[in-house]
Design a protein around this motif. Structure first.
Motif, PDB file in Angstrom:
ATOM      1  N   GLY A  32       0.805  -1.210   0.000  1.00 57.17           N
ATOM      2  CA  GLY A  32       0.000   0.000   0.000  1.00 57.17           C
ATOM      3  C   GLY A  32       0.838   1.260   0.000  1.00 57.17           C
ATOM      4  N   LEU A  33       2.035   1.174   0.540  1.00 56.29           N
ATOM      5  CA  LEU A  33       2.893   2.353   0.606  1.00 56.29           C
ATOM      6  C   LEU A  33       3.229   2.866  -0.789  1.00 56.29           C
ATOM      7  CD1 LEU A  33       5.402   1.265   3.380  1.00 56.29           C
ATOM      8  CD2 LEU A  33       3.656   3.012   3.544  1.00 56.29           C
ATOM      9  N   ASP A  34       3.183   1.955  -1.758  1.00 60.24           N
ATOM     10  CA  ASP A  34       3.523   2.349  -3.118  1.00 60.24           C
ATOM     11  C   ASP A  34       2.286   2.727  -3.934  1.00 60.24           C
ATOM     12  OD1 ASP A  34       6.170   2.227  -2.941  1.00 60.24           O
ATOM     13  OD2 ASP A  34       6.471   0.591  -4.355  1.00 60.24           O
ATOM     14  N   SER A  35       1.101   2.356  -3.441  1.00 55.12           N
ATOM     15  CA  SER A  35      -0.057   2.465  -4.330  1.00 55.12           C
ATOM     16  C   SER A  35      -1.172   3.323  -3.755  1.00 55.12           C
ATOM     17  CB  SER A  35      -0.586   1.068  -4.666  1.00 55.12           C
ATOM     18  OG  SER A  35      -0.831   0.365  -3.478  1.00 55.12           O
ATOM     19  N   GLY A  36      -0.867   4.210  -2.843  1.00 53.38           N
ATOM     20  CA  GLY A  36      -1.862   5.209  -2.448  1.00 53.38           C
ATOM     21  C   GLY A  36      -2.541   4.974  -1.121  1.00 53.38           C
ATOM     22  N   THR A  37      -2.881   3.700  -0.795  1.00 56.40           N
ATOM     23  CA  THR A  37      -3.618   3.462   0.442  1.00 56.40           C
ATOM     24  C   THR A  37      -2.845   2.502   1.339  1.00 56.40           C
ATOM     25  OG1 THR A  37      -5.621   3.655  -0.854  1.00 56.40           O
ATOM     26  CG2 THR A  37      -5.862   2.834   1.385  1.00 56.40           C
ATOM     27  N   PHE A  38      -2.582   2.933   2.553  1.00 56.52           N
ATOM     28  CA  PHE A  38      -1.864   2.083   3.499  1.00 56.52           C
ATOM     29  C   PHE A  38      -2.559   2.155   4.840  1.00 56.52           C
ATOM     30  CE2 PHE A  38       1.719   1.336   6.503  1.00 56.52           C
ATOM     31  CZ  PHE A  38       1.955   0.020   6.145  1.00 56.52           C
ATOM     32  N   LEU A  39      -2.918   1.021   5.401  1.00 56.24           N
ATOM     33  CA  LEU A  39      -3.621   0.933   6.684  1.00 56.24           C
ATOM     34  C   LEU A  39      -4.891   1.796   6.667  1.00 56.24           C
ATOM     35  CD1 LEU A  39      -0.634   1.176   9.196  1.00 56.24           C
ATOM     36  CD2 LEU A  39      -1.904  -0.875   8.550  1.00 56.24           C
ATOM     37  N   GLY A  40      -5.571   1.800   5.528  1.00 55.45           N
ATOM     38  CA  GLY A  40      -6.819   2.538   5.435  1.00 55.45           C
ATOM     39  C   GLY A  40      -6.656   4.037   5.194  1.00 55.45           C
ATOM     40  N   ILE A  41      -5.425   4.515   5.209  1.00 57.97           N
ATOM     41  CA  ILE A  41      -5.208   5.942   4.971  1.00 57.97           C
ATOM     42  C   ILE A  41      -4.911   6.141   3.480  1.00 57.97           C
ATOM     43  CG2 ILE A  41      -3.844   7.979   5.590  1.00 57.97           C
ATOM     44  CD1 ILE A  41      -2.957   6.226   8.080  1.00 57.97           C
ATOM     45  N   THR A  42      -5.666   7.005   2.857  1.00 56.40           N
ATOM     46  CA  THR A  42      -5.410   7.269   1.452  1.00 56.40           C
ATOM     47  C   THR A  42      -4.688   8.607   1.325  1.00 56.40           C
ATOM     48  OG1 THR A  42      -7.441   6.109   0.959  1.00 56.40           O
ATOM     49  CG2 THR A  42      -6.451   7.365  -0.833  1.00 56.40           C
ATOM     50  N   ALA A  43      -3.472   8.539   0.862  1.00 54.31           N
ATOM     51  CA  ALA A  43      -2.677   9.762   0.712  1.00 54.31           C
ATOM     52  C   ALA A  43      -1.755   9.603  -0.487  1.00 54.31           C
ATOM     53  CB  ALA A  43      -1.881  10.031   1.983  1.00 54.31           C
ATOM     54  N   PRO A  44      -2.314   9.740  -1.666  1.00 54.93           N
ATOM     55  CA  PRO A  44      -1.544   9.462  -2.886  1.00 54.93           C
ATOM     56  C   PRO A  44      -0.275  10.315  -3.021  1.00 54.93           C
ATOM     57  CG  PRO A  44      -3.824  10.096  -3.388  1.00 54.93           C
ATOM     58  CD  PRO A  44      -3.651  10.223  -1.931  1.00 54.93           C
ATOM     59  N   THR A  45      -0.266  11.466  -2.348  1.00 57.71           N
ATOM     60  CA  THR A  45       0.924  12.320  -2.498  1.00 57.71           C
ATOM     61  C   THR A  45       2.116  11.740  -1.745  1.00 57.71           C
ATOM     62  OG1 THR A  45      -0.079  13.625  -0.742  1.00 57.71           O
ATOM     63  CG2 THR A  45      -0.154  14.541  -2.985  1.00 57.71           C
ATOM     64  N   ILE A  46       1.835  11.065  -0.614  1.00 54.93           N
ATOM     65  CA  ILE A  46       2.945  10.457   0.148  1.00 54.93           C
ATOM     66  C   ILE A  46       3.158   9.016  -0.281  1.00 54.93           C
ATOM     67  CG2 ILE A  46       3.790   9.866   2.448  1.00 54.93           C
ATOM     68  CD1 ILE A  46       1.973  12.062   3.546  1.00 54.93           C
ATOM     69  N   PHE A  47       2.055   8.240  -0.292  1.00 48.45           N
ATOM     70  CA  PHE A  47       2.148   6.819  -0.603  1.00 48.45           C
ATOM     71  C   PHE A  47       2.209   6.603  -2.105  1.00 48.45           C
ATOM     72  CE2 PHE A  47      -0.375   6.104   3.536  1.00 48.45           C
ATOM     73  CZ  PHE A  47       0.778   6.234   4.261  1.00 48.45           C
ATOM     74  N   ARG A  48       3.297   6.974  -2.707  1.00 52.47           N
ATOM     75  CA  ARG A  48       3.409   6.723  -4.142  1.00 52.47           C
ATOM     76  C   ARG A  48       4.672   5.931  -4.424  1.00 52.47           C
ATOM     77  NH1 ARG A  48       4.576  12.974  -5.542  1.00 52.47           N
ATOM     78  NH2 ARG A  48       6.664  13.045  -4.694  1.00 52.47           N
ATOM     79  N   SER A  49       4.780   5.547  -5.653  1.00 47.83           N
ATOM     80  CA  SER A  49       5.820   4.614  -6.047  1.00 47.83           C
ATOM     81  C   SER A  49       7.186   4.981  -5.459  1.00 47.83           C
ATOM     82  CB  SER A  49       5.907   4.588  -7.578  1.00 47.83           C
ATOM     83  OG  SER A  49       6.537   3.407  -7.969  1.00 47.83           O
ATOM     84  N   GLY A  50       7.798   4.022  -4.757  1.00 53.79           N
ATOM     85  CA  GLY A  50       9.126   4.251  -4.207  1.00 53.79           C
ATOM     86  C   GLY A  50       9.108   4.496  -2.710  1.00 53.79           C
ATOM     87  N   PHE A  51       7.917   4.832  -2.144  1.00 56.05           N
ATOM     88  CA  PHE A  51       7.870   5.133  -0.717  1.00 56.05           C
ATOM     89  C   PHE A  51       8.154   3.897   0.125  1.00 56.05           C
ATOM     90  CE2 PHE A  51       5.682   6.229   3.304  1.00 56.05           C
ATOM     91  CZ  PHE A  51       6.414   7.357   3.599  1.00 56.05           C
ATOM     92  N   ARG A  52       7.779   2.748  -0.430  1.00 54.07           N
ATOM     93  CA  ARG A  52       8.031   1.486   0.255  1.00 54.07           C
ATOM     94  C   ARG A  52       9.522   1.341   0.572  1.00 54.07           C
ATOM     95  NH1 ARG A  52       6.279  -4.034  -2.642  1.00 54.07           N
ATOM     96  NH2 ARG A  52       7.295  -2.924  -4.298  1.00 54.07           N
ATOM     97  N   LYS A  53      10.348   1.743  -0.392  1.00 58.31           N
ATOM     98  CA  LYS A  53      11.790   1.615  -0.188  1.00 58.31           C
ATOM     99  C   LYS A  53      12.281   2.517   0.930  1.00 58.31           C
ATOM    100  CE  LYS A  53      13.303  -0.398  -4.428  1.00 58.31           C
ATOM    101  NZ  LYS A  53      13.388  -0.112  -5.844  1.00 58.31           N
ATOM    102  N   VAL A  54      11.641   3.692   1.035  1.00 53.99           N
ATOM    103  CA  VAL A  54      12.025   4.612   2.110  1.00 53.99           C
ATOM    104  C   VAL A  54      11.734   3.967   3.457  1.00 53.99           C
ATOM    105  CG1 VAL A  54      11.579   6.871   3.137  1.00 53.99           C
ATOM    106  CG2 VAL A  54      11.566   6.613   0.643  1.00 53.99           C
ATOM    107  N   VAL A  55      10.512   3.413   3.567  1.00 56.05           N
ATOM    108  CA  VAL A  55      10.122   2.781   4.832  1.00 56.05           C
ATOM    109  C   VAL A  55      11.061   1.608   5.144  1.00 56.05           C
ATOM    110  CG1 VAL A  55       8.302   1.496   5.996  1.00 56.05           C
ATOM    111  CG2 VAL A  55       7.744   3.503   4.635  1.00 56.05           C
ATOM    112  N   PHE A  56      11.372   0.839   4.110  1.00 55.41           N
ATOM    113  CA  PHE A  56      12.272  -0.291   4.310  1.00 55.41           C
ATOM    114  C   PHE A  56      13.627   0.159   4.828  1.00 55.41           C
ATOM    115  CE2 PHE A  56      12.203  -4.660   3.913  1.00 55.41           C
ATOM    116  CZ  PHE A  56      11.041  -5.032   3.262  1.00 55.41           C
TER     117      PHE A  56
END
Lengths: 374, 232
Positions: free
Chosen positions: A304-328
């Motif tokens: 979800g971190l890469d595709s807009g919705t994570f844990l029910g929170i929709t925030a396409p500006t933050i959760f977009r492609s590549g954010f998963r790597k940041v969290v990792f």
């Protein structure tokens, strides 16, 4: 391990395999769960093989992706059905190899090829120490990647084109005459193969060879003073580790259904190294648990971190492609800072330890029993 | 038993051993004493094959062992107890002992009984990781581990290093005990007093050369040795 603990471990393992089998029959095959289980099992094998080298022998090698690449290619080259070769090797007149070997034999061949490559580069590389060995093996893996994409080798490796149409995990499923699947085995069979391989590695670690590996890791000079042939043991550890990395590569090819040399980047080695560190350097069960956690997180939970919705929170500006790597990256930093020993340290998962912990929780008046394990 | 002729060793860019010759007769305790940097440890390392000498000859029981592999030399019956003990910290005591017997393929029960008899403490701690032992126990383990290879000659590099005087006394007692069992001992020590008392024969080293030799008692009473090494 006492006899009772051994029995409990065997029963637990049997339960895991039974659960995999049942889930596979009940849950639709497209479920994310099976992606995690298959890829997790493959990475577990490669992580344990890396742990044999890095954790138990103290040789810091970064060549895992290279040996997986050899394994994947050997598997693909020898299993693509002859009638498919014209379409796969379309730019190379159907390639030079015009026969196939059975799948299981091809998997073993994949390991053997990786082991031979390791034996050859081991002669110069294993005379190097720590960081230098890591650099040499990393360089070797990069060179391999280039060689397998080389046009001149196209009739064998298909150059930089994909290898495909070889048997995959889905071919383990048992189908009826109409082509419908009767019994699903596409997750269970890789689980079995990985299980057997890890069991063999554990046997090696617990043998007198394993003892010498750990002695070399602890103090190379002292081991030498005891008459240990350092080079021979390092070579054995390196070759065995690469053998299983090669098998892991073949399994990865079956899982991905296509093989392309450019996919076996050093990033793959780092993923495996990360699993080893998360699980605990020097712990086989740690590597296995770490592998499933890592794959589940990267393929499933953190998607979800890469595709807009994570844990029910929709925030396409933050959760977009590549954010998963940041969290990792943050997770990795936290692990390195606070859990340097990983999940298991250098201990193994044991029923007795967990049982001991529960017993202590429930029996308040009894003081903590020390040494519940071993 | 061990015969060293004109040995020269370059170590770390300098000539650490500058042409020395000495003998270790069978069944004796022989000691090399001298200050830091005299080249004592380098000699032991080159006898055991860890460091290759640049020239000279090392002969053990008539066999030339100069520049041979450490494994070959251990197989011949020469074992080193390294400086600073160097036990394997993550292996159990028993595993440490088994590594000591690495070159052997026969039954170890008898030898384990023997070293456990010498060091009862190790038997109590057989399942403990080597790194959790105290300094004195680690030294015992290092000696016991070396004995597991059934050496004819055991070389000890500074066994008293960093140990309390009482423990050092214990280690020297064990050394005599081992010697009585027919194991020849080549001892390198800074604790000249203890070493000379234990030794049948002693050599004094200074910056890569042997400057004096004699029986342990002779050197103990030698005014020059007294002044330089015994501090009396």
């Amino acid at each position: 391990m006492t006899k009772r603990q051994k029995i409990i471990s065997v029963i637990l393992l049997a339960l895991v395999y039974a659960a995999v089998f049942v889930m596979e029959q009940v849950i639709p095959a497209q479920a994310m769960l099976f992606t995690v289980l298959k890829k997790g099992a493959i990475y577990a094998l490669v992580a344990v093989s890396m742990n044999l080298l890095n954790g138990f022998t103290g040789l810091f090698s970064l060549g895992q992706a290279g040996f997986m690449l050899i394994g994947a290619y050997v598997y693909g080259i020898f299993t693509i059905p002859t009638e498919m070769r014209t379409s796969v090797y379309q730019y190379f007149d159907g390639g030079v190899i015009q026969f196939t070997v059975p799948v299981l034999l091809a998997i073993v061949l994949a390991g053997v090829a990786a082991a031979i490559a390791a034996a050859l580069i081991g002669f110069p590389a294993l005379r190097l120490k720590s960081d230098y060995l890591a650099i040499a093996t990393l360089g070797f893996a990069e060179i391999l990647r280039a060689i397998f994409q080389w046009d001149k080798l196209g009739p064998v490796t298909n150059g930089s084109n994909l290898l495909r149409k070889f048997p995959t995990f889905n071919d383990f499923n048992i189908t009826n005459a109409d082509g419908d699947v009767v019994i699903y085995l596409s997750t269970l069979v890789p689980f079995l193969i990985v299980g057997v391989c890890i069991f063999l590695i554990v046997l090696l670690i617990n043998s007198s060879y394993g003892r010498v590996f750990r002695a070399i890791r602890d103090d190379e000079r002292a081991a030498e003073a005891m008459g240990v042939n350092l080079f021979a043991h390092k070579e054995i550890s390196f070759v065995v580790s690469s053998f299983f990395a090669g098998i892991g590569g073949a399994l990865l090819a079956m899982y991905q259904m296509t093989i392309q040399a450019s996919a076996f980047k050093s990033a793959m080695t780092y993923e495996i190294l990360l699993i080893v560190v998360i699980g605990g350097i020097g712990s086989v069960t740690g590597s296995c648990i770490g592998s499933f956690l890592f794959i589940a997180a990267s393929e499933w939970w953190l998607r979800g971190l890469d595709s807009g919705t994570f844990l029910g929170i929709t925030a396409p500006t933050i959760f977009r492609s590549g954010f998963r790597k940041v969290v990792f990256a943050v997770i990795i930093m936290v692990i390195v800072l606070f859990y340097r020993k990983g999940l298991m340290g250098d201990k193994e998962f044991s029923v007795a330890r967990i049982a001991g912990r529960f017993r202590r929780l429930f029996r308040r008046r009894a003081p903590a029993e020390k040494g519940a394990t071993k | 038993m061990l015969k060293i002729t004109d040995l020269k060793v370059n170590y770390g860019g300098i000539e650490a051993v500058k042409g020395i010759s000495f003998d270790v007769p069978e069944g004796k305790i022989v000691t090399l004493i001298g200050a830091n940097g005299a080249g004592k440890s380098t000699i032991l390392k080159s006898i055991s094959g860890i460091v290759k000498p640049s020239s000279g000859r090392i002969e053990f029981l008539g066999t030339d062992i100069t520049s041979k592999d450490a494994a070959f030399i251990v197989g011949k019956g020469v074992t080193l107890v390294p400086e600073g003990r160097k036990i394997f910290p993550d292996l159990t005591v028993l595993e440490n002992l088994r590594i000591g017997a690495y070159m052997r393929r026969d039954d170890l029960t008898e030898d384990l009984d023997w070293v456990y008899g010498l060091f009862p403490r190790l038997k109590e701690r057989a399942w403990q990781a080597g790194g959790t032992l105290s300094g004195g126990e680690q030294q015992m383990l290092a000696v016991a581990r070396a004995l597991m290879s059934r050496p004819k000659l055991i070389m000890m590099d500074e066994p008293s290093l960093g140990l309390a005087p009482l423990i050092v006394r214990g280690i020297f007692d064990i050394m005599r005990e081992i010697n009585k069992r027919g194991v020849t001992i080549l001892l390198v020590e800074q604790n000249a007093n203890m070493a000379l008392q234990a030794a049948d024969f002693a050599y004094v080293m200074e910056t890569g050369r042997i400057t004096m030799s004699g029986t342990g008692n002779e050197l103990l009473n030698n005014p020059a040795v007294k002044a330089a090494y015994l501090g009396t």
